[in-house]
Design a protein around this motif. Structure first.
Motif, PDB file in Angstrom:
ATOM      1  N   VAL A  91       0.860  -1.182   0.000  1.00 38.25           N
ATOM      2  CA  VAL A  91       0.000   0.000   0.000  1.00 38.25           C
ATOM      3  C   VAL A  91       0.899   1.236   0.000  1.00 38.25           C
ATOM      4  CG1 VAL A  91      -0.229   0.000   2.536  1.00 38.25           C
ATOM      5  CG2 VAL A  91      -1.902   1.217   1.118  1.00 38.25           C
ATOM      6  N   SER A  92       0.611   2.127  -0.930  1.00 39.99           N
ATOM      7  CA  SER A  92       1.322   3.398  -0.964  1.00 39.99           C
ATOM      8  C   SER A  92       0.679   4.343   0.040  1.00 39.99           C
ATOM      9  CB  SER A  92       1.255   3.985  -2.376  1.00 39.99           C
ATOM     10  OG  SER A  92       1.830   5.269  -2.394  1.00 39.99           O
ATOM     11  N   VAL A  93       1.506   5.006   0.842  1.00 39.18           N
ATOM     12  CA  VAL A  93       0.989   5.991   1.801  1.00 39.18           C
ATOM     13  C   VAL A  93       1.613   7.343   1.451  1.00 39.18           C
ATOM     14  CG1 VAL A  93       0.736   6.617   4.225  1.00 39.18           C
ATOM     15  CG2 VAL A  93       0.789   4.205   3.569  1.00 39.18           C
ATOM     16  N   GLU A  94       0.789   8.206   0.903  1.00 37.65           N
ATOM     17  CA  GLU A  94       1.266   9.505   0.429  1.00 37.65           C
ATOM     18  C   GLU A  94       0.961  10.571   1.469  1.00 37.65           C
ATOM     19  OE1 GLU A  94       2.962   9.977  -2.259  1.00 37.65           O
ATOM     20  OE2 GLU A  94       2.726   8.027  -3.236  1.00 37.65           O
ATOM     21  N   GLU A  95       2.011  11.168   2.019  1.00 41.95           N
ATOM     22  CA  GLU A  95       1.878  12.225   3.032  1.00 41.95           C
ATOM     23  C   GLU A  95       0.927  11.800   4.155  1.00 41.95           C
ATOM     24  OE1 GLU A  95       0.854  15.774   0.911  1.00 41.95           O
ATOM     25  OE2 GLU A  95       2.884  16.035   0.150  1.00 41.95           O
ATOM     26  N   GLY A  96       1.013  10.534   4.529  1.00 45.25           N
ATOM     27  CA  GLY A  96       0.256  10.044   5.671  1.00 45.25           C
ATOM     28  C   GLY A  96      -1.087   9.441   5.346  1.00 45.25           C
ATOM     29  N   THR A  97      -1.493   9.482   4.064  1.00 46.36           N
ATOM     30  CA  THR A  97      -2.796   8.943   3.681  1.00 46.36           C
ATOM     31  C   THR A  97      -2.625   7.780   2.722  1.00 46.36           C
ATOM     32  OG1 THR A  97      -3.826  11.119   3.921  1.00 46.36           O
ATOM     33  CG2 THR A  97      -5.034   9.476   2.629  1.00 46.36           C
ATOM     34  N   ALA A  98      -3.224   6.622   3.056  1.00 47.38           N
ATOM     35  CA  ALA A  98      -3.127   5.449   2.194  1.00 47.38           C
ATOM     36  C   ALA A  98      -3.792   5.727   0.855  1.00 47.38           C
ATOM     37  CB  ALA A  98      -3.788   4.251   2.875  1.00 47.38           C
ATOM     38  N   SER A  99      -3.133   5.299  -0.203  1.00 52.21           N
ATOM     39  CA  SER A  99      -3.723   5.503  -1.534  1.00 52.21           C
ATOM     40  C   SER A  99      -3.794   4.151  -2.241  1.00 52.21           C
ATOM     41  CB  SER A  99      -2.928   6.542  -2.327  1.00 52.21           C
ATOM     42  OG  SER A  99      -1.551   6.200  -2.379  1.00 52.21           O
ATOM     43  N   GLU A 100      -2.983   3.954  -3.276  1.00 56.32           N
ATOM     44  CA  GLU A 100      -3.123   2.728  -4.074  1.00 56.32           C
ATOM     45  C   GLU A 100      -2.656   1.499  -3.288  1.00 56.32           C
ATOM     46  OE1 GLU A 100      -2.192   1.206  -8.601  1.00 56.32           O
ATOM     47  OE2 GLU A 100      -0.773   2.533  -7.635  1.00 56.32           O
ATOM     48  N   LEU A 101      -3.343   0.382  -3.508  1.00 53.26           N
ATOM     49  CA  LEU A 101      -2.976  -0.904  -2.906  1.00 53.26           C
ATOM     50  C   LEU A 101      -2.885  -1.933  -4.030  1.00 53.26           C
ATOM     51  CD1 LEU A 101      -4.343  -2.474   0.344  1.00 53.26           C
ATOM     52  CD2 LEU A 101      -4.375  -3.796  -1.764  1.00 53.26           C
ATOM     53  N   THR A 102      -1.782  -2.651  -4.086  1.00 57.04           N
ATOM     54  CA  THR A 102      -1.562  -3.617  -5.161  1.00 57.04           C
ATOM     55  C   THR A 102      -1.091  -4.947  -4.569  1.00 57.04           C
ATOM     56  OG1 THR A 102       0.712  -2.849  -5.424  1.00 57.04           O
ATOM     57  CG2 THR A 102      -0.956  -1.845  -6.869  1.00 57.04           C
ATOM     58  N   SER A 103      -1.173  -6.018  -5.375  1.00 54.42           N
ATOM     59  CA  SER A 103      -0.711  -7.335  -4.922  1.00 54.42           C
ATOM     60  C   SER A 103       0.169  -7.953  -6.002  1.00 54.42           C
ATOM     61  CB  SER A 103      -1.908  -8.242  -4.643  1.00 54.42           C
ATOM     62  OG  SER A 103      -1.458  -9.504  -4.163  1.00 54.42           O
ATOM     63  N   TRP A 104       1.215  -8.641  -5.561  1.00 57.08           N
ATOM     64  CA  TRP A 104       2.235  -9.163  -6.475  1.00 57.08           C
ATOM     65  C   TRP A 104       2.651 -10.561  -6.062  1.00 57.08           C
ATOM     66  CZ3 TRP A 104       3.692  -5.464 -10.195  1.00 57.08           C
ATOM     67  CH2 TRP A 104       3.246  -4.169  -9.932  1.00 57.08           C
ATOM     68  N   GLU A 105       3.129 -11.328  -7.063  1.00 53.65           N
ATOM     69  CA  GLU A 105       3.730 -12.637  -6.787  1.00 53.65           C
ATOM     70  C   GLU A 105       5.040 -12.750  -7.557  1.00 53.65           C
ATOM     71  OE1 GLU A 105       1.248 -16.129  -7.146  1.00 53.65           O
ATOM     72  OE2 GLU A 105      -0.477 -15.009  -6.406  1.00 53.65           O
ATOM     73  N   LEU A 106       5.997 -13.413  -6.939  1.00 54.30           N
ATOM     74  CA  LEU A 106       7.328 -13.567  -7.528  1.00 54.30           C
ATOM     75  C   LEU A 106       7.309 -14.651  -8.604  1.00 54.30           C
ATOM     76  CD1 LEU A 106      10.375 -12.708  -7.215  1.00 54.30           C
ATOM     77  CD2 LEU A 106      10.612 -14.710  -5.725  1.00 54.30           C
ATOM     78  N   ALA A 107       7.954 -14.376  -9.735  1.00 51.52           N
ATOM     79  CA  ALA A 107       8.119 -15.401 -10.766  1.00 51.52           C
ATOM     80  C   ALA A 107       9.008 -16.521 -10.240  1.00 51.52           C
ATOM     81  CB  ALA A 107       8.746 -14.788 -12.017  1.00 51.52           C
ATOM     82  N   ALA A 108       8.785 -17.730 -10.729  1.00 51.83           N
ATOM     83  CA  ALA A 108       9.535 -18.892 -10.231  1.00 51.83           C
ATOM     84  C   ALA A 108      11.037 -18.728 -10.438  1.00 51.83           C
ATOM     85  CB  ALA A 108       9.042 -20.168 -10.913  1.00 51.83           C
ATOM     86  N   ASP A 109      11.432 -17.979 -11.474  1.00 51.13           N
ATOM     87  CA  ASP A 109      12.872 -17.791 -11.718  1.00 51.13           C
ATOM     88  C   ASP A 109      13.417 -16.537 -11.024  1.00 51.13           C
ATOM     89  OD1 ASP A 109      11.867 -15.728 -13.203  1.00 51.13           O
ATOM     90  OD2 ASP A 109      12.698 -16.401 -15.124  1.00 51.13           O
ATOM     91  N   ARG A 110      12.582 -15.900 -10.184  1.00 51.55           N
ATOM     92  CA  ARG A 110      12.952 -14.733  -9.389  1.00 51.55           C
ATOM     93  C   ARG A 110      13.240 -13.501 -10.241  1.00 51.55           C
ATOM     94  NH1 ARG A 110      13.689 -16.109  -4.243  1.00 51.55           N
ATOM     95  NH2 ARG A 110      14.393 -13.986  -3.836  1.00 51.55           N
ATOM     96  N   SER A 111      12.958 -13.534 -11.535  1.00 54.45           N
ATOM     97  CA  SER A 111      13.347 -12.437 -12.401  1.00 54.45           C
ATOM     98  C   SER A 111      12.444 -11.224 -12.271  1.00 54.45           C
ATOM     99  CB  SER A 111      13.350 -12.907 -13.859  1.00 54.45           C
ATOM    100  OG  SER A 111      12.039 -13.280 -14.252  1.00 54.45           O
TER     101      SER A 111
END
Lengths: 140, 96
Positions: free
Chosen positions: A111-131
């Motif tokens: 979650v991005s917190v801009e000047e104290g206020t939460a803004s965008e929230l994203t979710s990610w997963e690592l590729a099997a080759d870590r690239s």
């Protein structure tokens, strides 16, 4: 696809705002459906174990905290699905540092917190080759 | 009889779904290396490009982190249980 639910999303946002200008971090618990879809139903906030002066751009969840979260997940009949952390005044995108320290399988919510206020929230997963990280659809 | 290595959920995709495996070695480091030889796809997640165990991979002998013992040189004996436990780390793109 990962579903956070409104309550979980609000809780992560609130933790990010509370920790600002430092990074917050925690463990996401939930279940995985037959189709591989993930539903987070609980989070465990964890004290950012990085030292003073580093927590504004780094977080670490110590192995002891990880083991406690795994035990709590088992007790609740859930799995550890991944981890969340905040990026104070930075985009909700994984850094090279995130990638170098990531594990496969887990979902990494930022979650991005801009000047104290939460803004965008994203979710990610690592590729099997870590690239690279793959951005995952993040629903309610 | 070799030591047993407990595998975290995140790495079981690389051990054919096994939650524990057997490996031989006189030290914790040797046992983990033998394990990585048996399951080569897991190697990149355990070791960095220079072949050193990644800093966020912790190895517990029983309930003790081997960092508090003799590190990779911690002696192990038949029947010991090693557990791989990740520390979870990250942060922004801002350099240290």
């Amino acid at each position: 696809m990962i579903s956070l639910g409104r309550a979980v999303r609000l809780a992560i946002n609130a933790e990010g705002e509370r920790a600002y200008p430092d990074e917050c971090c925690g463990v996401m618990l939930g279940s995985i459906g037959e189709a591989g879809d993930r539903r987070v139903t609980a989070i465990i906030g964890v004290e950012n174990a990085r030292e003073d002066g580093e927590r504004y751009h780094r977080f670490v969840i110590e192995p002891e905290d990880f083991m406690r979260a795994e035990a709590e997940a088992r007790r609740m009949g859930l799995d550890v699905l991944g981890f969340y952390h905040s990026h104070p005044d930075h985009p909700a995108e994984p850094s090279d540092y995130d990638r170098e320290h990531a594990m496969p399988f887990y979902s990494y919510v930022i979650v991005s917190v801009e000047e104290g206020t939460a803004s965008e929230l994203t979710s990610w997963e690592l590729a099997a080759d870590r690239s690279e990280f793959f951005r995952m659809s993040c629903g309610e | 009889m070799p030591v047993t290595i407990l595998i975290p959920t995140a790495l079981r995709a690389f051990t054919d779904g096994r939650s524990e495996v057997q490996a031989r070695g006189a030290t914790a480091g040797e046992a983990i290396a033998a394990f990585a030889d048996d399951y080569p796809d897991i190697r990149r997640h355990l070791y960095d490009d220079s072949g050193v165990l990644r800093s966020f991979i912790n190895v517990y002998l029983g309930e003790t982190n081997i960092k508090n013992l003799e590190g990779a040189g911690t002696p192990v004996k038949d029947g010991d249980i090693l557990m791989l436990v990740p520390a979870i780390a990250g942060g922004t793109s801002e350099a240290e």
